[in-house]
Design an enzyme around this catalytic site. Structure first.
Site, PDB file in Angstrom:
ATOM      1  N   HIS A 226      18.548  -4.893  10.819  1.00 21.27           N
ATOM      2  CA  HIS A 226      17.328  -5.845  11.253  1.00 21.27           C
ATOM      3  C   HIS A 226      15.577  -5.358  10.299  1.00 21.27           C
ATOM      4  O   HIS A 226      15.317  -6.578  11.195  1.00 21.27           O
ATOM      5  CB  HIS A 226      17.650  -6.095  13.020  1.00 21.27           C
ATOM      6  CG  HIS A 226      17.377  -7.113  13.727  1.00 21.27           C
ATOM      7  ND1 HIS A 226      16.008  -8.027  13.826  1.00 21.27           N
ATOM      8  CD2 HIS A 226      17.764  -8.886  13.189  1.00 21.27           C
ATOM      9  CE1 HIS A 226      15.669  -9.136  14.957  1.00 21.27           C
ATOM     10  NE2 HIS A 226      16.379  -9.360  13.929  1.00 21.27           N
ATOM     11  N   LYS A 228      12.650  -5.596   8.526  1.00 22.37           N
ATOM     12  CA  LYS A 228      11.755  -6.603   7.403  1.00 22.37           C
ATOM     13  C   LYS A 228      11.056  -5.584   6.840  1.00 22.37           C
ATOM     14  O   LYS A 228      10.587  -5.613   7.793  1.00 22.37           O
ATOM     15  CB  LYS A 228      11.371  -7.784   7.386  1.00 22.37           C
ATOM     16  CG  LYS A 228      12.341  -8.665   8.263  1.00 22.37           C
ATOM     17  CD  LYS A 228      12.640  -8.567   9.649  1.00 22.37           C
ATOM     18  CE  LYS A 228      13.989  -9.669  10.093  1.00 22.37           C
ATOM     19  NZ  LYS A 228      14.251  -9.223  11.542  1.00 22.37           N
ATOM     20  N   ASP A 233       4.194  -0.638  -4.850  1.00 16.70           N
ATOM     21  CA  ASP A 233       3.583   0.814  -4.973  1.00 16.70           C
ATOM     22  C   ASP A 233       3.004   1.587  -4.099  1.00 16.70           C
ATOM     23  O   ASP A 233       2.092   2.077  -4.462  1.00 16.70           O
ATOM     24  CB  ASP A 233       1.882  -0.363  -5.604  1.00 16.70           C
ATOM     25  CG  ASP A 233       2.142  -0.574  -6.912  1.00 16.70           C
ATOM     26  OD1 ASP A 233       3.984  -0.713  -7.733  1.00 16.70           O
ATOM     27  OD2 ASP A 233       1.517  -1.435  -7.422  1.00 16.70           O
ATOM     28  N   HIS A 404      10.368 -17.669  16.230  1.00 17.58           N
ATOM     29  CA  HIS A 404      11.439 -16.249  16.820  1.00 17.58           C
ATOM     30  C   HIS A 404      10.146 -15.180  16.294  1.00 17.58           C
ATOM     31  O   HIS A 404      11.409 -14.363  16.412  1.00 17.58           O
ATOM     32  CB  HIS A 404      11.876 -16.773  14.755  1.00 17.58           C
ATOM     33  CG  HIS A 404      12.806 -15.867  14.704  1.00 17.58           C
ATOM     34  ND1 HIS A 404      12.034 -14.251  13.428  1.00 17.58           N
ATOM     35  CD2 HIS A 404      13.945 -15.509  14.861  1.00 17.58           C
ATOM     36  CE1 HIS A 404      13.398 -13.357  13.160  1.00 17.58           C
ATOM     37  NE2 HIS A 404      14.519 -14.834  13.955  1.00 17.58           N
ATOM     38  N   LYS A 406       8.044 -12.034  17.288  1.00 16.62           N
ATOM     39  CA  LYS A 406       8.412 -10.720  18.430  1.00 16.62           C
ATOM     40  C   LYS A 406       7.173 -10.218  18.273  1.00 16.62           C
ATOM     41  O   LYS A 406       6.227  -9.010  17.788  1.00 16.62           O
ATOM     42  CB  LYS A 406       9.572 -10.210  17.532  1.00 16.62           C
ATOM     43  CG  LYS A 406      10.907 -10.103  17.113  1.00 16.62           C
ATOM     44  CD  LYS A 406      10.450 -10.583  16.202  1.00 16.62           C
ATOM     45  CE  LYS A 406      12.224 -11.308  15.066  1.00 16.62           C
ATOM     46  NZ  LYS A 406      13.262 -11.801  15.982  1.00 16.62           N
ATOM     47  N   ASP A 411      -3.620  -6.535  27.152  1.00 16.44           N
ATOM     48  CA  ASP A 411      -5.456  -5.699  27.858  1.00 16.44           C
ATOM     49  C   ASP A 411      -6.360  -5.970  26.825  1.00 16.44           C
ATOM     50  O   ASP A 411      -7.251  -4.847  26.225  1.00 16.44           O
ATOM     51  CB  ASP A 411      -5.073  -4.429  28.246  1.00 16.44           C
ATOM     52  CG  ASP A 411      -5.054  -4.654  30.309  1.00 16.44           C
ATOM     53  OD1 ASP A 411      -4.289  -5.334  30.142  1.00 16.44           O
ATOM     54  OD2 ASP A 411      -4.190  -3.652  30.209  1.00 16.44           O
TER      55      ASP A 411
END
Length: 486
Positions: A226, A228, A233, A404, A406, A411
């Site tokens: 899952h 990404k 470089d 979508h 996450k 604080d």
């Protein structure tokens, strides 16, 4: 005999079903898994003739966690140790670190360091990217400027209008001599055979993560990649919630507005992303690469001073590192906890941490989608809302489109941007990666973004919620039983 079998076929099949149920129930109990997960499978087996067996067949077996991932974990540990030593000088003395960042951040840092040798780096520039239109504008520019190598790892790659544009660049850069390595999840992605041939002919090395083969379909829905990740470089890195598909980019005028968050990094934290990618590359490919050559050396001059700790987790790790990091961060909160997640199906630990924090006087707010892309996940999420509201947590539903992102901000000193949802699957089944950022400027910006998103949300009123139809409550309760499996 034939007439007897024909007359009593259903009873015979049911008998065979429940004999298998007894066998698998004993097997499941002896595995000593988490009680909630165990009970969910037992419920499925007992209450759903035949269907329960299929559910367990496709989703419940974890033989690979012990056979395949055990070897991967050993190899990963050795290479991580080697890489960590090259970054040794980026550590600060424990006392100095705790004084500057506070006890809460220090505990998260030590936890992740002990769990998976996660290095905290300080020479970083972090840019928060809102939605695909911001991410892809920069990503395309960075890919075109690549000189040495491009590493990409995605749960979803679709060869639509946007996907082809990016894959075309990879082919062009490969022909120019740039080393291209691409990992895509075989369940999440949709790349045509024609495009795959073109990638290969252009010199783009690409591998599917745990390919789905019909004759070996057992448990292939579990343990998906899952993550990404992009590394260009060894200097620029990307991580977050945005996949390679045009629905994530609102400039394509899609039917549904897509609200997401990603992170672009420059600095030593890119080495952490690189190491995570290379470990998975070792797993999916047979090619031998020079690990040392591709891990960037620590910068002598700071790009900026943002402290970043990259944390990855999956079925190949000994600890649920992302879940434990978020648990520790929540417990460290004194003022506020702002969370955005498309799927909010917390395990017992996170649920207790959040509700306890709220009842202790910490301001806790959630943003979740009003309309989900998964009806089962939506009803499972909704089953927790009344408990949240009773604990004083404010729950907002995003109405502009689908959220979508996450993200978590706590604080003004702890932020998290990554791929992990607040659900069982992200915590214990899928391969995930999050960036933990310890920086007041970043956290202040994350807080402002959250407050801005609230303008496109509706708050859930506790009295109206409690008076929702009984049919909806039944759907929620039923899907909550399946929460550990979703």
């Amino acid at each position: 005999m034939y007439a007897f079998i024909k007359e009593h076929l259903w009873q015979i099949l049911l008998g065979i079903n429940y004999l298998l149920v007894i066998f698998f129930s004993i097997f499941i109990v002896l595995k000593n898994s988490h009680p909630i997960r165990t009970l969910s499978y037992l419920f499925a087996l007992a209450a759903l003739p035949f269907l329960g067996l299929l559910v367990y067949y496709f989703f419940g077996q974890d033989y690979r966690k012990h056979k395949i991932f055990e070897k991967k974990s050993v190899i990963d540990s050795a290479k991580l140790k080697e890489w960590r030593e090259s970054f040794a000088f980026t550590y600060r003395e424990n006392k100095e670190f705790e004084e500057e960042f506070g006890e809460g951040v220090f505990k998260i840092y030590k936890l992740l360091q002990n769990n998976e040798k996660a290095v905290v780096t300080f020479n970083n520039k972090a840019d928060i990217l809102i939605n695909g239109e911001q991410k892809f504008k920069l990503l395309l520019k960075d890919l075109k400027a690549a000189e040495s190598h491009i590493h990409m790892e995605y749960f979803i790659i679709v060869d639509d209008e946007l996907g082809k544009q990016i894959l075309d660049i990879l082919c062009e850069k490969a022909k120019q001599g740039v080393e291209i390595r691409l990992i895509y999840d075989d369940v999440g992605s949709d790349i045509s055979a024609k495009i795959k041939r073109r990638l290969k002919e252009s010199g783009v090395e690409h591998h599917a993560f745990m390919p789905v083969i019909f004759t070996r379909f057992t448990s292939k829905f579990n343990y998906r990649d899952h993550r990404k990740i992009v590394v260009v470089d060894g200097k620029v890195g990307y991580v977050g919630g945005i996949n390679l598909e045009k629905k994530y980019d609102n400039s394509f005028k899609n039917k549904v507005f897509w609200r997401d968050t990603h992170l672009r990094l420059e600095g030593d934290a890119v080495g952490s992303l690189q190491s995570t990618f290379l470990l998975n590359w070792d797993f999916v490919s047979d090619s031998k690469i020079d690990f040392k050559k591709l891990i960037p050396k620590p910068l002598k001059e700071a790009k900026s001073t943002t402290a970043v700790q990259i944390v990855s987790s999956g079925p190949d790790t000994d600890w649920a590192s992302i879940m434990e990091a978020l648990f520790s961060a929540i417990n460290s909160a004194n003022e506020y906890i702002y969370i955005t997640s498309p799927y909010l199906i917390p395990n017992a630990e996170i649920l207790a941490a959040l509700t306890t924090a709220s009842r202790s006087g910490v301001e806790v707010k959630f943003i979740i989608p009003k309309d989900s892309d998964s009806w089962a996940a939506k009803y499972a999420t909704d089953s927790y809302i009344e408990q949240f509201l009773d604990s004083g947590i404010e729950v907002y539903r995003y109405t502009k489109g689908f959220v979508h992102a996450k993200t978590i901000v706590i604080d003004d000193n702890i932020s998290s941007i990554g791929t992990a949802n607040l659900d069982y699957r992200s915590f214990s089944i899928n391969f995930e990666i999050n960036a933990m950022l310890y920086d007041t400027k970043i956290s202040s910006k994350m807080k402002r973004i959250f407050i801005e998103d609230l303008k496109d949300c509706e708050i859930i009123d506790i009295e109206r919620w409690k008076n929702r139809p009984l049919s909806k409550k039944l759907k929620e309760s039923f899907n909550r039983l399946w929460a550990p499996l979703l």
